[in-house]
Design a protein around this motif. Structure first.
Motif, PDB file in Angstrom:
ATOM      1  N   TRP A 162     -12.035  -3.519 -12.564  1.00 37.23           N
ATOM      2  CA  TRP A 162     -11.742  -4.944 -12.565  1.00 37.23           C
ATOM      3  C   TRP A 162     -13.019  -5.642 -12.090  1.00 37.23           C
ATOM      4  N   ASP A 163     -13.059  -6.070 -10.849  1.00 40.15           N
ATOM      5  CA  ASP A 163     -14.262  -6.719 -10.336  1.00 40.15           C
ATOM      6  C   ASP A 163     -14.194  -6.736  -8.811  1.00 40.15           C
ATOM      7  N   ASN A 164     -15.294  -7.141  -8.187  1.00 40.94           N
ATOM      8  CA  ASN A 164     -15.324  -7.194  -6.721  1.00 40.94           C
ATOM      9  C   ASN A 164     -14.257  -8.132  -6.163  1.00 40.94           C
ATOM     10  N   LYS A 165     -14.051  -9.261  -6.854  1.00 42.07           N
ATOM     11  CA  LYS A 165     -13.057 -10.231  -6.380  1.00 42.07           C
ATOM     12  C   LYS A 165     -11.701  -9.578  -6.205  1.00 42.07           C
ATOM     13  N   SER A 166     -11.285  -8.841  -7.248  1.00 42.47           N
ATOM     14  CA  SER A 166      -9.954  -8.223  -7.196  1.00 42.47           C
ATOM     15  C   SER A 166      -9.877  -7.242  -6.043  1.00 42.47           C
ATOM     16  N   SER A 167     -10.937  -6.464  -5.835  1.00 45.20           N
ATOM     17  CA  SER A 167     -10.910  -5.474  -4.755  1.00 45.20           C
ATOM     18  C   SER A 167     -10.837  -6.152  -3.390  1.00 45.20           C
ATOM     19  N   VAL A 168     -11.590  -7.231  -3.203  1.00 45.87           N
ATOM     20  CA  VAL A 168     -11.563  -7.931  -1.911  1.00 45.87           C
ATOM     21  C   VAL A 168     -10.170  -8.507  -1.667  1.00 45.87           C
ATOM     22  N   LEU A 169      -9.640  -9.217  -2.654  1.00 46.64           N
ATOM     23  CA  LEU A 169      -8.373  -9.936  -2.437  1.00 46.64           C
ATOM     24  C   LEU A 169      -7.170  -8.999  -2.399  1.00 46.64           C
ATOM     25  N   VAL A 170      -7.165  -7.968  -3.238  1.00 45.89           N
ATOM     26  CA  VAL A 170      -6.045  -7.020  -3.193  1.00 45.89           C
ATOM     27  C   VAL A 170      -6.098  -6.232  -1.879  1.00 45.89           C
ATOM     28  N   GLY A 171      -7.297  -5.926  -1.397  1.00 43.65           N
ATOM     29  CA  GLY A 171      -7.419  -5.295  -0.080  1.00 43.65           C
ATOM     30  C   GLY A 171      -6.814  -6.180   1.002  1.00 43.65           C
ATOM     31  N   ASP A 172      -7.118  -7.471   0.950  1.00 44.93           N
ATOM     32  CA  ASP A 172      -6.541  -8.410   1.921  1.00 44.93           C
ATOM     33  C   ASP A 172      -5.009  -8.410   1.829  1.00 44.93           C
ATOM     34  N   TYR A 173      -4.522  -8.386   0.607  1.00 43.84           N
ATOM     35  CA  TYR A 173      -3.072  -8.400   0.407  1.00 43.84           C
ATOM     36  C   TYR A 173      -2.435  -7.145   1.019  1.00 43.84           C
ATOM     37  N   LEU A 174      -3.039  -5.991   0.779  1.00 44.26           N
ATOM     38  CA  LEU A 174      -2.468  -4.740   1.307  1.00 44.26           C
ATOM     39  C   LEU A 174      -2.521  -4.723   2.833  1.00 44.26           C
ATOM     40  N   PHE A 175      -3.568  -5.287   3.387  1.00 42.67           N
ATOM     41  CA  PHE A 175      -3.672  -5.368   4.841  1.00 42.67           C
ATOM     42  C   PHE A 175      -2.525  -6.229   5.388  1.00 42.67           C
ATOM     43  N   ALA A 176      -2.268  -7.368   4.730  1.00 44.22           N
ATOM     44  CA  ALA A 176      -1.163  -8.242   5.155  1.00 44.22           C
ATOM     45  C   ALA A 176       0.183  -7.529   4.988  1.00 44.22           C
ATOM     46  N   ARG A 177       0.323  -6.784   3.892  1.00 49.92           N
ATOM     47  CA  ARG A 177       1.561  -6.044   3.659  1.00 49.92           C
ATOM     48  C   ARG A 177       1.772  -4.979   4.731  1.00 49.92           C
ATOM     49  N   SER A 178       0.686  -4.309   5.138  1.00 49.03           N
ATOM     50  CA  SER A 178       0.800  -3.278   6.175  1.00 49.03           C
ATOM     51  C   SER A 178       1.283  -3.917   7.471  1.00 49.03           C
ATOM     52  N   PHE A 179       0.817  -5.116   7.711  1.00 51.19           N
ATOM     53  CA  PHE A 179       1.148  -5.875   8.886  1.00 51.19           C
ATOM     54  C   PHE A 179       2.653  -6.225   8.872  1.00 51.19           C
ATOM     55  N   GLN A 180       3.149  -6.665   7.721  1.00 52.07           N
ATOM     56  CA  GLN A 180       4.583  -6.952   7.608  1.00 52.07           C
ATOM     57  C   GLN A 180       5.415  -5.702   7.891  1.00 52.07           C
ATOM     58  N   LEU A 181       4.976  -4.567   7.333  1.00 52.09           N
ATOM     59  CA  LEU A 181       5.726  -3.313   7.517  1.00 52.09           C
ATOM     60  C   LEU A 181       5.820  -2.932   8.984  1.00 52.09           C
ATOM     61  N   MET A 182       4.710  -3.045   9.696  1.00 49.35           N
ATOM     62  CA  MET A 182       4.754  -2.620  11.097  1.00 49.35           C
ATOM     63  C   MET A 182       5.554  -3.599  11.952  1.00 49.35           C
ATOM     64  N   VAL A 183       5.534  -4.897  11.588  1.00 52.20           N
ATOM     65  CA  VAL A 183       6.355  -5.860  12.331  1.00 52.20           C
ATOM     66  C   VAL A 183       7.836  -5.482  12.213  1.00 52.20           C
ATOM     67  N   GLU A 184       8.212  -4.925  11.055  1.00 54.73           N
ATOM     68  CA  GLU A 184       9.621  -4.552  10.836  1.00 54.73           C
ATOM     69  C   GLU A 184      10.109  -3.469  11.793  1.00 54.73           C
ATOM     70  N   THR A 185       9.187  -2.713  12.386  1.00 51.24           N
ATOM     71  CA  THR A 185       9.629  -1.691  13.337  1.00 51.24           C
ATOM     72  C   THR A 185      10.081  -2.321  14.653  1.00 51.24           C
ATOM     73  N   GLY A 186       9.670  -3.577  14.879  1.00 49.20           N
ATOM     74  CA  GLY A 186      10.090  -4.265  16.103  1.00 49.20           C
ATOM     75  C   GLY A 186       9.447  -3.723  17.365  1.00 49.20           C
ATOM     76  N   SER A 187       8.434  -2.865  17.230  1.00 48.44           N
ATOM     77  CA  SER A 187       7.798  -2.278  18.408  1.00 48.44           C
ATOM     78  C   SER A 187       6.459  -2.949  18.687  1.00 48.44           C
ATOM     79  N   LEU A 188       6.414  -3.733  19.766  1.00 46.03           N
ATOM     80  CA  LEU A 188       5.159  -4.406  20.108  1.00 46.03           C
ATOM     81  C   LEU A 188       4.066  -3.397  20.430  1.00 46.03           C
ATOM     82  N   ARG A 189       4.468  -2.242  20.985  1.00 37.41           N
ATOM     83  CA  ARG A 189       3.464  -1.252  21.342  1.00 37.41           C
ATOM     84  C   ARG A 189       2.785  -0.680  20.095  1.00 37.41           C
ATOM     85  N   VAL A 190       3.590  -0.436  19.071  1.00 37.94           N
ATOM     86  CA  VAL A 190       3.044   0.034  17.802  1.00 37.94           C
ATOM     87  C   VAL A 190       2.088  -1.009  17.208  1.00 37.94           C
ATOM     88  N   LEU A 191       2.486  -2.276  17.298  1.00 39.95           N
ATOM     89  CA  LEU A 191       1.649  -3.353  16.775  1.00 39.95           C
ATOM     90  C   LEU A 191       0.317  -3.414  17.506  1.00 39.95           C
TER      91      LEU A 191
END
Lengths: 335, 335
Positions: B112-141
């Motif tokens: 694809w291109d650098n843009k897609s890699s930068v922005l999709v990486g950002d998206y996956l990072f945000a998604r990982s963040f949502q997943l860990m918040v779902e555990t409800g464990s502040l220590r894990v966060l």
């Protein structure tokens, strides 16, 4: 001119009213952008953070929390959090858009390189995440995690939808929520959450931020076609030259006849622009009343922002009035 | 060959033992990489996620949690979280390094291109963040937020230190902790935390992951100078050609006489490489015993990993043995 004077702009009056808090936020930002191991990080961050942005997002968080009577210190962390998220997205945006100027200075990707902008953006995003974890509020984390995902999704959507004439106002709204309104609404909502405001007032604060952010971005896109370059620092037609399908053009494309559609397809989709095309675009925008209709949309979002804010029974009437004035000010630029 | 056979590699035996969990993690990854609004996101993610990486990091989280007797479902979310963080960093790394191949396929930035890699990486990072918040464990966060900051800091440090002969083993260790060990140690630690293991065992799990990650990266850097290209998929001397100051070279530079220092300065710092330079580098590495010393370091970290693991009284001896075997396997590649 005194900052208490009604002639001061609303964000300047907000900054003056929240001067003590904002000083602490700036100190927190400086402390947390440091890196013992990698001096490149504070260099790049300082270049952007100290270029004198309006700090609108942290001001929204501080004002929301204070307005709801908050007297703790977590609002400072959240204000620094939203500024870090904003700064991280600017660093990545400038790489994605290959921008050369930001806030009147050369961009970090130009002064250093794309690598530095990508990695320092990642670092600031991680730092923002640490700051919000320190508040110990899972609800705040949930809101900001969702905002981060919406921001990134909006950026990807903008990249893929920007030069496609099929992009309609619904897609535009999703892009605008991602690139601007998601962080505005998260900024105001977490202020209410941390202040333990009643649920309906937290919702009203969120809707205020959302509508304000949308109005802000619509006005930005409108100024690109009718602004005063001296006042806005933008050149007329930048979005057209960069083939960005913003609201005025979407409206004009929606009303276009076959020949006009061919023009938009050539200039925006295919990017084959010639001398005189910008004039022709402006003529078409005016012919179909696209600029007026865009302005009417911005005003409607401003009204929605103020209506939402009016549903809040804040403890600080002066701050609440400044936030209402801020909504008016956002569209005053195109009145 | 059966996966229960001792001839199967430890990570394959781990994958077989955790097959049910891993199936759910893969389903979760597919569900969360989706984006209703921006189809580019799952396209780019699937390209990388489905290229058949070893899924080592999620396996570490699953094994740590299960070994400590965990019977809930949050370990699945945390395993998906660490894989998303890993995938996001790979997307950004390939942009930063201008890589053209990853896991035997063209990189996303190339397809694809650098843009897609930068922005999709950002998206996956945000998604990982949502997943860990779902555990409800502040220590894990807290653990994962710190890991994210260490990763980004390590990447910046690597970028600025890579071609500087003053880089010593302490800096190298910081870079390695950032690029590899921070996520390994967070992966094992959060497994223990979510299982509510005793504090000293959580610490031991963390130290196991840290030492395993360091051994893993040192071996990777060693294989670049003495690997079998067919077995490792790496070409001898890639790091030398890319002027990366890894542990073998740091050791050789530390023992260099004036003439040898000039050689390293020309080839690594200034990047003026000529035919025969790689042979000369290998000669110097051997002359000073740098490859052997590097291998000894990797073995020492492996021993530390196994010592740490031995301090854990896990509920599942079979999983614990596979994790110990994994540490041996990591260095077996250079034995």
């Amino acid at each position: 001119m005194s900052l208490d004077s009604p002639a001061a702009k609303p964000h300047e009056r907000l900054a003056a009213a929240l001067d003590g808090d904002m000083g602490e936020v700036n100190a927190l930002i400086r402390a947390r952008m440091a890196s013992e191991n990698a001096p490149r990080i504070p260099e790049v961050t300082a270049h952007l953070v100290e270029a004198g942005g309006k700090r609108l997002r942290p001001l929204l968080t501080l004002a929301s929390a204070r307005m709801m009577g908050y007297s703790g210190s977590h609002h400072l962390r959240l204000a620094a959090t939203v500024e870090f998220i904003h700064t991280a997205t600017l660093l990545h945006d400038d790489v994605v858009d290959e921008s050369r100027q930001r806030r009147g200075r050369p961009t970090a990707n130009l002064l250093w390189d794309n690598k530095s902008s990508v990695l320092v953006g990642d670092y600031l995003f991680a730092r923002s995440f640490q700051l919000m974890v320190e508040t110990g509020s899972l609800r705040v984390l949930d809101i900001l995690a969702d905002a981060a995902a919406t921001i990134a999704e909006g950026e990807v959507l903008q990249m893929t939808a920007a030069q496609n004439l099929a992009t309609d106002e619904a897609v535009y709204l999703k892009v605008v929520r991602g690139k601007t309104a998601a962080l505005f609404s998260a900024a105001t909502e977490v202020g209410g959450v941390i202040a333990d405001a009643p649920e309906d007032e937290i919702r009203a604060l969120r809707e205020y931020g959302d509508a304000l952010g949308i109005a802000f971005q619509i006005v930005d896109d409108l100024l690109d076609y009718q602004g005063d370059a001296k006042a806005t620092g933008k050149n007329i037609g930048d979005d057209f030259r960069e083939r960005k399908l913003t609201l005025p053009v979407i409206k004009a494309v929606g009303a276009a006849d076959a020949e006009e559609r061919t023009f938009w397809s050539r200039t925006i989709e295919k990017g084959r622009q010639e001398d005189g095309d910008l004039d022709r675009a402006l003529t078409l925008l005016n012919k179909h009343g696209a600029l007026q209709a865009t302005r009417a949309d911005a005003l409607a979002w401003t009204a929605k922002a103020k209506d939402s804010l009016a549903r809040v029974s804040g403890a600080d009437a002066a701050l609440q009035e400044m936030l209402a004035d801020l909504a008016d000010f956002v569209v005053a630029r195109v009145s």
